[in-house]
Scaffold this active site. Structure first.
Site, mmCIF file in Angstrom:
data_model
loop_
_atom_site.group_PDB
_atom_site.id
_atom_site.type_symbol
_atom_site.label_atom_id
_atom_site.label_comp_id
_atom_site.label_asym_id
_atom_site.label_seq_id
_atom_site.Cartn_x
_atom_site.Cartn_y
_atom_site.Cartn_z
ATOM 1 C CD GLU A 378 -1.819 -2.386 1.445
ATOM 2 O OE1 GLU A 378 -2.715 -3.232 1.363
ATOM 3 O OE2 GLU A 378 -0.653 -2.652 1.833
ATOM 4 C CD GLN A 400 -8.317 -6.931 -1.357
ATOM 5 O OE1 GLN A 400 -7.811 -7.532 -0.411
ATOM 6 N NE2 GLN A 400 -8.145 -7.277 -2.625
ATOM 7 C CG PHE A 401 -11.258 -4.908 3.299
ATOM 8 C CD1 PHE A 401 -12.618 -5.068 3.490
ATOM 9 C CD2 PHE A 401 -10.569 -5.870 2.577
ATOM 10 C CE1 PHE A 401 -13.282 -6.173 2.970
ATOM 11 C CE2 PHE A 401 -11.220 -6.976 2.056
ATOM 12 C CZ PHE A 401 -12.591 -7.130 2.255
ATOM 13 C CG ASP A 403 -10.187 -2.615 8.312
ATOM 14 O OD1 ASP A 403 -10.549 -2.778 9.472
ATOM 15 O OD2 ASP A 403 -10.984 -2.554 7.356
ATOM 16 C CG PHE A 404 -6.001 -3.945 4.085
ATOM 17 C CD1 PHE A 404 -6.130 -4.525 5.342
ATOM 18 C CD2 PHE A 404 -6.445 -4.667 2.992
ATOM 19 C CE1 PHE A 404 -6.679 -5.786 5.511
ATOM 20 C CE2 PHE A 404 -6.997 -5.935 3.141
ATOM 21 C CZ PHE A 404 -7.113 -6.501 4.405
ATOM 22 C CG HIS A 445 -11.253 -7.778 6.527
ATOM 23 N ND1 HIS A 445 -10.502 -8.551 7.376
ATOM 24 C CD2 HIS A 445 -10.698 -7.933 5.300
ATOM 25 C CE1 HIS A 445 -9.553 -9.169 6.695
ATOM 26 N NE2 HIS A 445 -9.649 -8.811 5.424
#
Length: 639
Positions: A378, A400-401, A403-404, A445
């Protein structure tokens, strides 16, 4: 090489006199900066570090501007907002570092990607030290460059020490160049103190990269003859090591070579020194004579964001009843059609269409160049997006989420957010953030982490609750040249439908939406909270609520909030986030500050439990604030 050496010698005197604040010396390493820069074409970007003064002088930046930069004067490159070499300049195709070192490697990837997409036979060159090669950004950037065959020259200046830590405590491979083959990258070791070897080898490799785009890793063997910065000294360095490398001084040895070959004589060298000294003295006088910079609060705030005049486009097309996820997909597709320089990047977004299938079919329509799968890295992907913006392109990164995003946090808050304020470079990047709970996805997530970013000047934060708003605001995000974090609640993707225009349209940032008109209580919320509030009002059969959907958190519609609260006299703020440090707390503080005399009750906040988000449905239901909101709302009604 003599010019940056003489500037440095002067700066060390000024440092001792207290006329500059700090200095990172590159004495003994001039051959690398000068050799690489002279081997590059003038319109090819170089991303230097704080020991690369030779890059700036070799690009012929006026010395008074460099001196003004180090003095914090207006003629510098950052209006006094940053120091030393922490700046960039489009005029001279230089992109300066930030103190976190690693992110600039990803930025070089982005510039190189733009070269490749535009079919320009160009490359970017980026510097790092041997210490920086331990950072994750180094490995992420090398991997992206290798996978995408990006024309990047990665230059490691291995000068023996990261501050006081010797290389034996930094890494255990024999040579840092050994890391290249591990990523499928060609690598070379060059004597960084030999200007002829540096220039000839880099010239050869640069031309090769232009003809055959690919990354190459270079390890320059050199030594740091002074401290990490002057205050740290060199007492930790063995004396014999200093003597050994002192004998390898790139300027003394090259000068002796030129004298032996009859290319120069002592008179010419004296002439060089006299001319450079005169240039330094004249430009120092000019920089010292410049007035100390004055703070203009309005200008300081104005320079945090790139100017953007929103053009509202109203669709006159028919409407269709679509889901939230379809509205996002339509906005993405129509923005790709509208902006030919827009590139999408994210994990699994190409062939697979993303984990939520939002970009399904896009690759076939727009090509793999513009809809790109990324490795799981990321931080470097955000840096790559920044590099595309430096080259005048637009970029979208899908986390993607949401959280990431923690794995890409640094370049967002320290590079994208600050770059406009620091050296007037826009960060034309949209970061999509699928977020939120209620879907049994557990602690990694399900977060709604907008508060991580609403406090960072330079970022815009958007959080729609309905398909119509999602499409219009996302279209605007791609028009806005500032970095935008666009939050999309996953639980709304396929559960909320609305009539939405088929064609392209935009909506302005910073304008809330009044969902229900009422006179008794102001309910202020966003995202899934809007739907929880609607469900609760229906269940309680309460018609006195003035329900405000913020939609935009930064910029915030403070005027709309105050108009509602001043009308009702009571306010409750609902957020899916936990309350400590939440954006709901900021709104509550603003209401208390701006609407105090209108209040007939305490400002209430309702949020999730102060725990990570649990997986089990029963636990998650209790974690989320919907039921507690009902009780708090009743309490406020009865107050």
């Amino acid at each position: 090489m003599l010019k940056p050496r003489m500037i440095e010698e002067k700066m060390l005197i000024l440092l001792r006199q207290g006329k500059i604040s700090k200095w990172f010396s590159g004495i003994g390493q001039e051959a690398i900066s000068v050799g690489v820069t002279k081997a590059m074409q003038e319109d090819e970007y170089i991303l230097p570090m704080h020991r690369n003064l030779g890059v700036f002088t070799s690009r012929n930046i006026p010395l008074y501007r460099l001196f003004s930069q180090w003095q914090g004067k207006a003629s510098g490159f950052t209006k006094g907002r940053d120091r030393s070499f922490h700046f960039g300049t489009q005029e001279y195709k230089i992109v300066g570092m930030i103190s976190h070192l690693g992110p600039q490697l990803g930025v070089a990837d982005g510039i190189a990607l733009a070269h490749k997409l535009k079919n320009e036979k160009k490359l970017s060159a980026v510097f790092t030290g041997e210490g920086g090669t331990s950072e994750g950004d180094f490995h992420e950037a090398l991997n992206i460059a290798a996978v995408w065959d990006l024309p990047v020259l990665f230059c490691i200046e291995n000068n023996g020490y990261g501050l006081s830590t010797p290389t034996i405590e930094q890494y255990r491979c024999k040579d840092l160049a050994d890391r290249g083959p591990g990523y499928g990258i060609e690598s070379h070791i060059i004597d960084g103190n030999n200007i002829i070897e540096v220039f000839e080898k880099i010239s050869e490799l640069a031309q090769s990269i232009r003809n055959e785009p690919r990354p190459i890793l270079i390890e320059f063997k050199t030594f740091r003859m002074r401290g990490h910065e002057e205050a740290s000294g060199t007492k930790y360095v063995p004396e014999e090591l200093m003597e050994e490398w002192g004998d390898k001084d790139p300027i003394i040895n090259f000068e002796n070579y030129l004298l032996q070959e009859g290319i120069l004589n002592e008179e010419k060298i004296k002439g060089f020194r006299k001319s450079i000294k005169k240039e330094i003295d004249e430009n120092l006088h000019k920089a010292f004579s410049e007035n100390i910079i004055e703070s203009d609060t309005s200008q300081e705030i104005a320079d945090v964001y790139e100017t953007y005049d929103h053009q509202e486009i109203i669709s006159k097309s028919n409407k269709e009843n679509i889901r939230f996820v379809d509205a996002i997909s339509q906005a993405l597709k129509q923005s790709l059609e509208r902006h030919y320089d827009l590139v999408f990047m994210g994990q699994d977004i190409a062939d697979y269409g993303g984990v939520f299938k939002i970009t399904e079919g896009f690759m076939g329509e727009f090509g793999k160049d513009r809809v790109r799968n990324t490795p799981i890295c990321e931080s470097a992907v955000v840096g790559t997006a920044m590099g595309l913006s430096i080259k005048g392109m637009k970029a979208m990164v899908e986390m993607q989420f949401s959280d990431f995003v923690s794995s890409g946090f640094n370049p967002i808050v320290n590079y994208l957010a600050k770059v406009k304020y620091r050296w007037d470079q826009k960060a034309d990047v949209v970061i999509r953030m699928p977020c939120g709970g209620g879907v049994g996805a557990g602690p990694f997530h399900s977060q709604t982490n907008e508060a991580w970013f609403t406090k960072v000047p330079g970022l815009k934060v958007i959080y729609p609750a309905f398909p119509y708003d999602a499409k219009g605001l996302l279209n605007t995000a791609f028009n806005d040249p500032n970095p935008v974090l666009f939050f999309e609640h996953k639980a709304l993707y396929r559960s909320v439908r609305q009539d939405v225009p088929v064609d392209y349209y935009t909506l302005p940032f910073g304008k809330s939406s009044r969902i229900k008109e009422g006179e008794q209580i102001s309910i202020i919320t966003y995202g899934a909270g809007v739907h929880w509030a609607l469900d609760t009002l229906e269940e309680m059969n309460f018609a006195g609520a003035d329900l405000l959907d913020l939609r935009s958190l930064q910029p915030l519609d403070l005027e709309g909030i105050c108009a509602s609260v001043n009308k009702t006299g009571k306010a409750i703020i609902l957020t899916e986030d936990s309350l400590a440090g939440s954006f709901a707390s900021e709104i509550a503080a603003l209401i208390s500050e701006h609407c105090f005399e209108s209040l007939d009750a305490p400002v209430l906040r309702v949020g999730s439990l102060e725990t990570p988000i649990p997986f089990a449905q029963t636990l998650e239901r209790e974690y989320l604030p919907k039921e507690r909101f009902k009780n708090k709302l009743q309490e406020l009604i009865e107050y």
